[in-house]
Design a protein around this motif. Structure first.
Motif, PDB file in Angstrom:
ATOM      1  N   ASP A 117       0.857  -1.326  -0.016  1.00  0.00           N
ATOM      2  CA  ASP A 117       0.040   0.216  -0.160  1.00  0.00           C
ATOM      3  C   ASP A 117       0.751   1.241   0.007  1.00  0.00           C
ATOM      4  O   ASP A 117       1.659   1.520   0.871  1.00  0.00           O
ATOM      5  N   PRO A 118       0.857   1.838  -1.029  1.00  0.00           N
ATOM      6  CA  PRO A 118       1.640   3.238  -1.173  1.00  0.00           C
ATOM      7  C   PRO A 118       1.542   4.293  -0.050  1.00  0.00           C
ATOM      8  O   PRO A 118       2.369   4.896   0.186  1.00  0.00           O
ATOM      9  N   ARG A 119       0.240   4.157   0.583  1.00  0.00           N
ATOM     10  CA  ARG A 119      -0.187   5.319   1.607  1.00  0.00           C
ATOM     11  C   ARG A 119       0.748   4.706   2.906  1.00  0.00           C
ATOM     12  O   ARG A 119       0.870   5.649   3.663  1.00  0.00           O
ATOM     13  N   ALA A 120       1.003   3.493   2.963  1.00  0.00           N
ATOM     14  CA  ALA A 120       1.768   2.965   4.256  1.00  0.00           C
ATOM     15  C   ALA A 120       3.392   3.298   4.062  1.00  0.00           C
ATOM     16  O   ALA A 120       4.094   3.477   5.192  1.00  0.00           O
TER      17      ALA A 120
ATOM     18  N   ASP B 248       6.246   3.402   8.301  1.00  0.00           N
ATOM     19  CA  ASP B 248       5.678   3.476   9.511  1.00  0.00           C
ATOM     20  C   ASP B 248       4.603   4.501   9.526  1.00  0.00           C
ATOM     21  O   ASP B 248       4.289   5.319  10.657  1.00  0.00           O
ATOM     22  N   LEU B 249       3.815   4.863   8.434  1.00  0.00           N
ATOM     23  CA  LEU B 249       2.849   6.113   8.207  1.00  0.00           C
ATOM     24  C   LEU B 249       1.625   5.860   9.224  1.00  0.00           C
ATOM     25  O   LEU B 249       1.036   4.794   9.098  1.00  0.00           O
ATOM     26  N   ASP B 250       1.265   6.779  10.212  1.00  0.00           N
ATOM     27  CA  ASP B 250       0.300   6.651  11.179  1.00  0.00           C
ATOM     28  C   ASP B 250      -0.521   7.881  10.478  1.00  0.00           C
ATOM     29  O   ASP B 250      -0.431   8.842  11.204  1.00  0.00           O
ATOM     30  N   SER B 251      -1.669   7.689   9.862  1.00  0.00           N
ATOM     31  CA  SER B 251      -2.561   8.669   9.425  1.00  0.00           C
ATOM     32  C   SER B 251      -3.118   9.043  10.445  1.00  0.00           C
ATOM     33  O   SER B 251      -3.531  10.558  10.495  1.00  0.00           O
TER      34      SER B 251
ATOM     35  N   ALA C  33      -2.211   9.631  13.721  1.00  0.00           N
ATOM     36  CA  ALA C  33      -1.191  10.381  14.529  1.00  0.00           C
ATOM     37  C   ALA C  33      -0.705  11.466  13.565  1.00  0.00           C
ATOM     38  O   ALA C  33      -0.194  12.420  13.973  1.00  0.00           O
ATOM     39  N   GLY C  34      -0.686  11.444  12.393  1.00  0.00           N
ATOM     40  CA  GLY C  34      -0.149  12.253  11.409  1.00  0.00           C
ATOM     41  C   GLY C  34       1.446  12.066  11.318  1.00  0.00           C
ATOM     42  O   GLY C  34       2.163  13.079  11.587  1.00  0.00           O
ATOM     43  N   ARG C  35       1.742  10.872  11.432  1.00  0.00           N
ATOM     44  CA  ARG C  35       3.292  10.961  11.642  1.00  0.00           C
ATOM     45  C   ARG C  35       3.950   9.491  10.777  1.00  0.00           C
ATOM     46  O   ARG C  35       3.261   8.877  10.291  1.00  0.00           O
ATOM     47  N   ALA C  36       5.211   9.863  10.368  1.00  0.00           N
ATOM     48  CA  ALA C  36       5.935   8.852   9.734  1.00  0.00           C
ATOM     49  C   ALA C  36       7.415   8.882   9.886  1.00  0.00           C
ATOM     50  O   ALA C  36       7.710  10.076  10.501  1.00  0.00           O
ATOM     51  N   THR C  37       8.102   8.098   9.704  1.00  0.00           N
ATOM     52  CA  THR C  37       9.513   7.857   9.659  1.00  0.00           C
ATOM     53  C   THR C  37      10.127   7.905   8.484  1.00  0.00           C
ATOM     54  O   THR C  37       9.743   7.311   7.509  1.00  0.00           O
TER      55      THR C  37
ATOM     56  N   LEU D 264       5.712  15.380   2.294  1.00  0.00           N
ATOM     57  CA  LEU D 264       5.156  14.646   3.710  1.00  0.00           C
ATOM     58  C   LEU D 264       4.197  15.750   4.329  1.00  0.00           C
ATOM     59  O   LEU D 264       3.025  15.459   4.990  1.00  0.00           O
ATOM     60  N   PHE D 265       4.853  16.839   4.620  1.00  0.00           N
ATOM     61  CA  PHE D 265       4.085  17.971   5.120  1.00  0.00           C
ATOM     62  C   PHE D 265       2.727  18.622   4.563  1.00  0.00           C
ATOM     63  O   PHE D 265       1.722  19.194   4.967  1.00  0.00           O
ATOM     64  N   GLY D 266       3.236  18.760   3.197  1.00  0.00           N
ATOM     65  CA  GLY D 266       2.214  19.333   2.423  1.00  0.00           C
ATOM     66  C   GLY D 266       1.023  18.493   1.928  1.00  0.00           C
ATOM     67  O   GLY D 266      -0.027  18.418   2.256  1.00  0.00           O
ATOM     68  N   ALA D 267       1.521  17.527   0.617  1.00  0.00           N
ATOM     69  CA  ALA D 267       0.569  16.608   0.273  1.00  0.00           C
ATOM     70  C   ALA D 267      -0.030  15.627   1.092  1.00  0.00           C
ATOM     71  O   ALA D 267      -1.324  15.536   1.238  1.00  0.00           O
ATOM     72  N   LEU D 268       0.656  15.180   2.110  1.00  0.00           N
ATOM     73  CA  LEU D 268       0.116  14.279   2.928  1.00  0.00           C
ATOM     74  C   LEU D 268      -0.306  14.745   4.281  1.00  0.00           C
ATOM     75  O   LEU D 268      -0.877  14.126   5.188  1.00  0.00           O
ATOM     76  N   ARG D 269      -0.099  16.257   4.582  1.00  0.00           N
ATOM     77  CA  ARG D 269      -0.600  16.769   5.693  1.00  0.00           C
ATOM     78  C   ARG D 269      -0.278  16.171   6.980  1.00  0.00           C
ATOM     79  O   ARG D 269      -0.767  16.324   8.076  1.00  0.00           O
TER      80      ARG D 269
END
Length: 182
Positions: free
Chosen positions: A59-62, A84-87, A89-93, A120-125
């Protein structure tokens, strides 16, 4: 595709496999990228090709891996990724490796990381982005701080490099810190 002045971030392609095999089998690249962790090398072409298949299937979102391509000559010079995308919590590594040694110290990695952070901060917020390294990797420590990451903690002597122990260094960056940099 995400483009800057020095590099572009683009999707993985089948023709990236040979460059990645070369980087993963270069002891100096492995040393700085992982502290010399033997799990990261040497690798076979088949193993890297399998990595590509998994990344393209997942999954490209993860998680997402981008090839860093030099704009001057179109050559693949490294990789950046988020995982480790956590939508909620709005967090990723994130992680970065510039595998072409002739591109070390020229700002290519810093720009690639900035482009990824913009995404990450723009498109994925996202609200927060994290990364880590080891205390002996001075070039990475300087680059991460210069991009805006804040050191948030150390895991004392948690990384073994050869016969020596180094601290694991954890960094974080918040969206408001990123956007206020102008």
């Amino acid at each position: 595709m995400i483009e800057g002045k020095l590099v572009r971030l683009r999707a993985l392609r089948a023709d990236d496999v040979d460059a990645q095999v070369r980087w993963r089998n270069d002891p100096e690249v492995v040393h700085w990228a992982t502290g010399g962790d033997p799990l990261f090398g040497p690798v076979t072409r088949e193993a890297v090709a399998h990595f590509h298949e998994v990344r393209l299937r997942d999954d490209p979102r993860a998680q997402q891996t981008f090839t860093v391509e030099d704009l001057a000559d179109g050559r693949a010079i490294g990789m950046v990724d988020y995982r480790d995308l956590d939508s909620f919590a709005g967090r990723a590594t994130v992680g970065i490796t510039i595998g072409e040694r002739d591109r070390w110290g020229g700002g290519y990695g810093s720009e690639a990381l900035r482009l990824l952070l913009d995404h990450l901060f723009g498109a994925l917020r996202l609200h927060r982005v994290e990364l880590d390294t080891w205390s002996g990797n001075e070039r990475a420590l300087r680059a991460f701080r210069a991009v805006g990451f804040v050191e948030e903690g150390r895991r004392r002597e948690s990384v073994r490099v050869g016969d020596e122990w180094y601290d694991g260094v954890e960094f974080g960056l918040l969206r408001e810190e990123w956007t206020s940099r102008g």
